[in-house]
Write a protein that holds these residues in place. Structure first.
Motif, PDB file in Angstrom:
ATOM      1  N   VAL A 147       0.783  -1.209  -0.041  1.00 48.98           N
ATOM      2  CA  VAL A 147       0.048  -0.148  -0.031  1.00 48.98           C
ATOM      3  C   VAL A 147       0.819   1.236   0.001  1.00 48.98           C
ATOM      4  N   THR A 148       1.581   1.747   1.138  1.00 50.39           N
ATOM      5  CA  THR A 148       2.357   2.757   1.093  1.00 50.39           C
ATOM      6  C   THR A 148       3.359   2.343   2.543  1.00 50.39           C
ATOM      7  N   ASP A 149       4.278   3.004   2.537  1.00 52.90           N
ATOM      8  CA  ASP A 149       4.948   3.039   3.799  1.00 52.90           C
ATOM      9  C   ASP A 149       4.502   4.140   5.036  1.00 52.90           C
ATOM     10  N   PHE A 150       3.635   3.581   5.652  1.00 55.77           N
ATOM     11  CA  PHE A 150       2.816   4.110   6.621  1.00 55.77           C
ATOM     12  C   PHE A 150       3.893   4.909   7.763  1.00 55.77           C
ATOM     13  N   SER A 151       4.869   4.569   7.937  1.00 52.00           N
ATOM     14  CA  SER A 151       5.957   5.021   8.871  1.00 52.00           C
ATOM     15  C   SER A 151       6.326   6.245   8.406  1.00 52.00           C
ATOM     16  N   GLY A 152       6.164   6.574   7.115  1.00 56.62           N
ATOM     17  CA  GLY A 152       6.513   8.036   6.752  1.00 56.62           C
ATOM     18  C   GLY A 152       5.267   8.790   6.473  1.00 56.62           C
ATOM     19  N   VAL A 153       4.107   8.569   7.141  1.00 58.83           N
ATOM     20  CA  VAL A 153       2.892   9.452   7.098  1.00 58.83           C
ATOM     21  C   VAL A 153       2.809   9.694   8.560  1.00 58.83           C
ATOM     22  N   PRO A 154       2.829  11.149   8.778  1.00 60.19           N
ATOM     23  CA  PRO A 154       2.682  11.660  10.288  1.00 60.19           C
ATOM     24  C   PRO A 154       1.521  11.038  10.947  1.00 60.19           C
ATOM     25  N   GLU A 155       1.708  10.486  12.337  1.00 60.27           N
ATOM     26  CA  GLU A 155       0.884   9.878  13.187  1.00 60.27           C
ATOM     27  C   GLU A 155      -0.639  10.187  13.094  1.00 60.27           C
ATOM     28  N   LYS A 156      -0.849  11.437  13.028  1.00 62.72           N
ATOM     29  CA  LYS A 156      -2.085  12.179  13.298  1.00 62.72           C
ATOM     30  C   LYS A 156      -2.964  11.912  11.723  1.00 62.72           C
ATOM     31  N   HIS A 157      -2.102  11.720  10.661  1.00 61.65           N
ATOM     32  CA  HIS A 157      -2.684  11.501   9.349  1.00 61.65           C
ATOM     33  C   HIS A 157      -2.588  10.100   8.857  1.00 61.65           C
ATOM     34  N   ARG A 158      -2.556   9.233   9.593  1.00 63.24           N
ATOM     35  CA  ARG A 158      -2.352   7.642   9.355  1.00 63.24           C
ATOM     36  C   ARG A 158      -3.897   7.138   9.398  1.00 63.24           C
ATOM     37  N   ASN A 159      -4.648   7.493   8.638  1.00 64.53           N
ATOM     38  CA  ASN A 159      -6.041   7.122   8.473  1.00 64.53           C
ATOM     39  C   ASN A 159      -6.362   6.776   7.071  1.00 64.53           C
ATOM     40  N   TYR A 160      -6.987   5.326   6.828  1.00 63.86           N
ATOM     41  CA  TYR A 160      -6.877   5.118   5.480  1.00 63.86           C
ATOM     42  C   TYR A 160      -8.056   6.000   4.779  1.00 63.86           C
ATOM     43  N   PRO A 161      -9.046   6.269   4.997  1.00 64.56           N
ATOM     44  CA  PRO A 161      -9.725   7.206   4.320  1.00 64.56           C
ATOM     45  C   PRO A 161      -9.018   8.543   3.686  1.00 64.56           C
ATOM     46  N   ARG A 162      -8.399   9.132   4.843  1.00 67.48           N
ATOM     47  CA  ARG A 162      -7.714  10.309   4.360  1.00 67.48           C
ATOM     48  C   ARG A 162      -6.584   9.861   3.363  1.00 67.48           C
ATOM     49  N   LEU A 163      -5.898   8.906   3.485  1.00 61.59           N
ATOM     50  CA  LEU A 163      -4.747   8.566   2.606  1.00 61.59           C
ATOM     51  C   LEU A 163      -5.322   8.193   1.245  1.00 61.59           C
ATOM     52  N   LEU A 164      -6.600   7.531   1.327  1.00 57.68           N
ATOM     53  CA  LEU A 164      -7.251   7.310  -0.051  1.00 57.68           C
ATOM     54  C   LEU A 164      -7.504   8.663  -1.014  1.00 57.68           C
ATOM     55  N   PHE A 165      -7.873   9.754  -0.219  1.00 55.40           N
ATOM     56  CA  PHE A 165      -8.398  10.763  -1.006  1.00 55.40           C
ATOM     57  C   PHE A 165      -7.274  11.944  -1.115  1.00 55.40           C
ATOM     58  N   PHE A 215     -15.653  13.169  -2.439  1.00 56.39           N
ATOM     59  CA  PHE A 215     -16.011  12.622  -1.237  1.00 56.39           C
ATOM     60  C   PHE A 215     -17.226  13.234  -0.761  1.00 56.39           C
ATOM     61  N   ALA A 216     -17.360  14.912  -1.007  1.00 63.55           N
ATOM     62  CA  ALA A 216     -18.489  15.482  -0.562  1.00 63.55           C
ATOM     63  C   ALA A 216     -19.956  15.130  -1.166  1.00 63.55           C
ATOM     64  N   ARG A 217     -19.878  14.842  -2.594  1.00 61.71           N
ATOM     65  CA  ARG A 217     -20.996  13.981  -3.136  1.00 61.71           C
ATOM     66  C   ARG A 217     -21.311  12.788  -2.608  1.00 61.71           C
ATOM     67  N   TRP A 218     -20.233  11.794  -2.483  1.00 63.29           N
ATOM     68  CA  TRP A 218     -20.724  10.433  -2.135  1.00 63.29           C
ATOM     69  C   TRP A 218     -21.059  10.438  -0.655  1.00 63.29           C
ATOM     70  N   TRP A 219     -20.477  11.496   0.214  1.00 66.77           N
ATOM     71  CA  TRP A 219     -21.053  11.561   1.638  1.00 66.77           C
ATOM     72  C   TRP A 219     -22.564  12.078   1.694  1.00 66.77           C
ATOM     73  N   GLY A 220     -22.622  12.988   0.743  1.00 68.13           N
ATOM     74  CA  GLY A 220     -24.273  13.588   0.542  1.00 68.13           C
ATOM     75  C   GLY A 220     -25.225  12.534   0.082  1.00 68.13           C
ATOM     76  N   ASP A 221     -24.665  11.232  -0.642  1.00 62.47           N
ATOM     77  CA  ASP A 221     -25.397  10.217  -1.131  1.00 62.47           C
ATOM     78  C   ASP A 221     -26.001   9.382  -0.213  1.00 62.47           C
ATOM     79  N   HIS A 222     -25.507   9.513   1.121  1.00 65.67           N
ATOM     80  CA  HIS A 222     -25.914   8.687   2.310  1.00 65.67           C
ATOM     81  C   HIS A 222     -25.859   7.262   1.865  1.00 65.67           C
ATOM     82  N   ARG A 223     -25.059   6.696   1.275  1.00 66.50           N
ATOM     83  CA  ARG A 223     -24.947   5.152   0.906  1.00 66.50           C
ATOM     84  C   ARG A 223     -24.205   4.674   2.224  1.00 66.50           C
TER      85      ARG A 223
END
Length: 294
Positions: A147-165, A215-223
């Motif tokens: 996937v990616t070298d998670f150790s290179g991502v700041p701890e507060k940003h180690r979130n999969y949805p965030r990384l995906l977008f 993300f905004a559009r899909w969040w608003g879709d309520h799926r």
């Protein structure tokens, strides 16, 4: 409205969810006569949903407006009327507080020791442990290679949805990034029904809604969607296109954290690709993690 998360979120979100679902159904779909002329609303009217559910229009209107609670029996009827699948029905019940799922967030979340030991013993399959909001709590070296070298991502940003977008490499990694990202948003919205007042979840949704129109559009879709098994095809810079089975294993000691594993059938091309990737990861000395508090 993107579904702002406030103290009144459960009822407001329930109303928005019902409204969105009825807008996506036609009278013919639910067995009503074909409209004889133009309709002022998209999808079903409130009175049509009320008629099909054998409740008053006023009762249903107040549900959509977030002004009242509904019984589990009425919600079950509405789920059938609106053709909700199992995940959507569960989400509806969570929003209405009709399940035993906790509604308050816990404190600091740490990877379960049992899952950490499993991670340390897994050398031939990529695996990582995620917690609330998709926070990445721990991973093995092969997951970092895939996937990616998670150790290179700041701890507060180690979130999969965030990384995906937000991580460009993630968009290149998935052969069908849109489907993977859309499902991730649906899973995140399912979690929002459990923890509507989680400040970090609120902040994450707000940030991604501002940064990414999809993300905004899909969040608003309520799926909504639960985590299930599936397959993922990735375009990896080292091993090329590889299709892997993906599964999630929930920790009994903390149902809010789960291990994601990517596997391939022995003898398959994908299995050989994982072996090549494991060798490459060893050469690169990619670090695994002993866990992260979230």
């Amino acid at each position: 409205m993107l579904g702002s998360m406030t103290r009144n979120v459960p009822l407001n979100e329930l109303g928005e969810f019902l409204k969105k679902r009825r807008s996506q159904l036609s009278p013919l779909t639910v067995g009503l006569p074909s409209p004889s002329g133009p309709r002022r609303v998209e999808g079903l009217r409130r009175e049509e949903v009320a008629q099909l559910a054998s409740i008053s229009t006023d009762y249903y209107t107040r549900l959509e407006q977030g002004r009242m609670q509904a019984s589990a029996a009425v919600l079950d009827i509405l789920a059938r009327v609106l053709h909700l699948d199992d995940d959507e029905r569960g989400y509806l019940l969570q929003l209405a507080g009709k399940t035993t799922v906790r509604t308050r967030r816990r404190g600091v979340q740490m990877v379960q020791p049992q899952l950490q030991r499993v991670l340390e013993d897994l050398a031939s399959v990529p695996a990582m442990v995620q917690g609330r909001r998709g926070d990445i709590l721990a991973w093995n070296a092969l997951a970092a290679a895939l996937v990616t070298d998670f150790s290179g991502v700041p701890e507060k940003h180690r979130n999969y949805p965030r990384l995906l977008f937000t991580l460009p490499a993630m968009r290149d990694l998935y052969a069908d990034w849109e489907t993977a990202a859309h499902v991730t948003v649906a899973q995140l919205r399912m979690e929002a029904a459990k923890y509507p007042e989680d400040p970090r979840l609120i902040a994450l949704v707000g940030e991604l809604s501002m940064r990414d129109q999809q993300f905004a559009r899909w969040w608003g879709d309520h799926r909504v969607a639960a985590r299930t098994v599936g397959t993922k095809t990735m375009i990896h810079p080292v091993v090329g296109e590889v299709t892997l089975d993906c599964d999630t294993l929930t920790a009994n000691a903390d149902p809010d954290q789960y291990m994601t594993v990517w596997t391939a059938a022995p003898g398959s091309p994908a299995h050989d690709q994982l072996r090549i990737l494991a060798s490459w990861a060893a050469d690169q000395n990619l670090p695994a993690s002993s866990g992260w508090e979230a």
